[in-house]
Design a protein around this motif. Structure first.
Motif, PDB file in Angstrom:
ATOM      1  N   UNK A  38      -4.113  55.943 -64.027  1.00  0.00           N
ATOM      2  CA  UNK A  38      -4.670  57.231 -63.610  1.00  0.00           C
ATOM      3  C   UNK A  38      -5.994  57.543 -64.304  1.00  0.00           C
ATOM      4  N   UNK A  39      -6.298  56.846 -65.394  1.00  0.00           N
ATOM      5  CA  UNK A  39      -7.546  57.078 -66.121  1.00  0.00           C
ATOM      6  C   UNK A  39      -8.727  56.296 -65.546  1.00  0.00           C
ATOM      7  N   UNK A  40      -8.468  55.484 -64.527  1.00  0.00           N
ATOM      8  CA  UNK A  40      -9.542  54.723 -63.880  1.00  0.00           C
ATOM      9  C   UNK A  40     -10.015  55.518 -62.669  1.00  0.00           C
ATOM     10  N   UNK A  41     -11.304  55.870 -62.636  1.00  0.00           N
ATOM     11  CA  UNK A  41     -11.828  56.620 -61.481  1.00  0.00           C
ATOM     12  C   UNK A  41     -11.612  55.853 -60.175  1.00  0.00           C
ATOM     13  N   UNK A  42     -11.402  56.576 -59.103  1.00  0.00           N
ATOM     14  CA  UNK A  42     -11.095  55.929 -57.823  1.00  0.00           C
ATOM     15  C   UNK A  42     -12.189  54.962 -57.377  1.00  0.00           C
TER      16      UNK A  42
ATOM     17  N   UNK B 231     -16.239  48.218 -61.922  1.00  0.00           N
ATOM     18  CA  UNK B 231     -15.001  48.422 -62.672  1.00  0.00           C
ATOM     19  C   UNK B 231     -15.329  48.820 -64.103  1.00  0.00           C
ATOM     20  N   UNK B 232     -14.323  49.365 -64.795  1.00  0.00           N
ATOM     21  CA  UNK B 232     -14.454  49.730 -66.205  1.00  0.00           C
ATOM     22  C   UNK B 232     -14.092  48.486 -67.016  1.00  0.00           C
ATOM     23  N   UNK B 233     -15.103  47.810 -67.528  1.00  0.00           N
ATOM     24  CA  UNK B 233     -14.908  46.517 -68.200  1.00  0.00           C
ATOM     25  C   UNK B 233     -13.967  46.621 -69.397  1.00  0.00           C
ATOM     26  N   UNK B 234     -14.120  47.656 -70.213  1.00  0.00           N
ATOM     27  CA  UNK B 234     -13.270  47.780 -71.407  1.00  0.00           C
ATOM     28  C   UNK B 234     -11.797  47.907 -71.034  1.00  0.00           C
TER      29      UNK B 234
END
Length: 129
Positions: free
Chosen positions: A33-37, A105-108
């Motif tokens: 849920x912490x990853x933006x759509x 994408x969020x790499x971390x």
């Protein structure tokens, strides 16, 4: 011929296992849920699918560390091969493959999930021996 067959089998085995890990990582990452759509990753959006991503990474970064040839009871030969891939190479390869496919994408977050999944997979494999 036996060594060639063993090489192919070893690469196919590690590739198959790694593709399963990537599927789990991407699924977990996309459900977070912490990853933006806009930064979620869906297999249907990956050119060639997860299989192509995993196979490309293993083909590029896996290397043989040991080969052994033994004679079988029937007189033929059997080849044994050990293949190794560094965690840093897996992560670098995944980043490269996602970049080639222009995935945002969020790499971390993705790499933390990736490292945990690969470590868990290796731990499970050790426990099977």
């Amino acid at each position: 011929k036996a060594i060639e067959d063993a090489n192919r089998a070893a690469i196919a085995d590690i590739s198959s296992r790694y593709i399963g890990v990537i599927k789990n990582v991407i699924e977990s990452y996309s459900k977070d849920v912490n990853v933006p759509s806009g930064q979620k990753i869906y297999e249907s959006k990956l050119e060639g699918g997860i299989e192509a991503v995993g196979a490309a990474i293993i083909e590029k970064h896996a290397y043989v560390v040991c080969r052994q040839l033994a004679q079988s009871a029937t007189g033929g030969y059997v080849g044994y091969v050990a293949v190794h891939v560094e965690m840093s190479d897996l992560q670098k390869g995944l980043s490269e493959e996602l970049e080639v496919r222009k995935v945002d994408y969020d790499a971390d977050k993705l790499m933390k999930k990736h490292e945990a999944a690969v470590s868990e997979s290796m731990s499970q494999k050790r426990n099977l021996k």
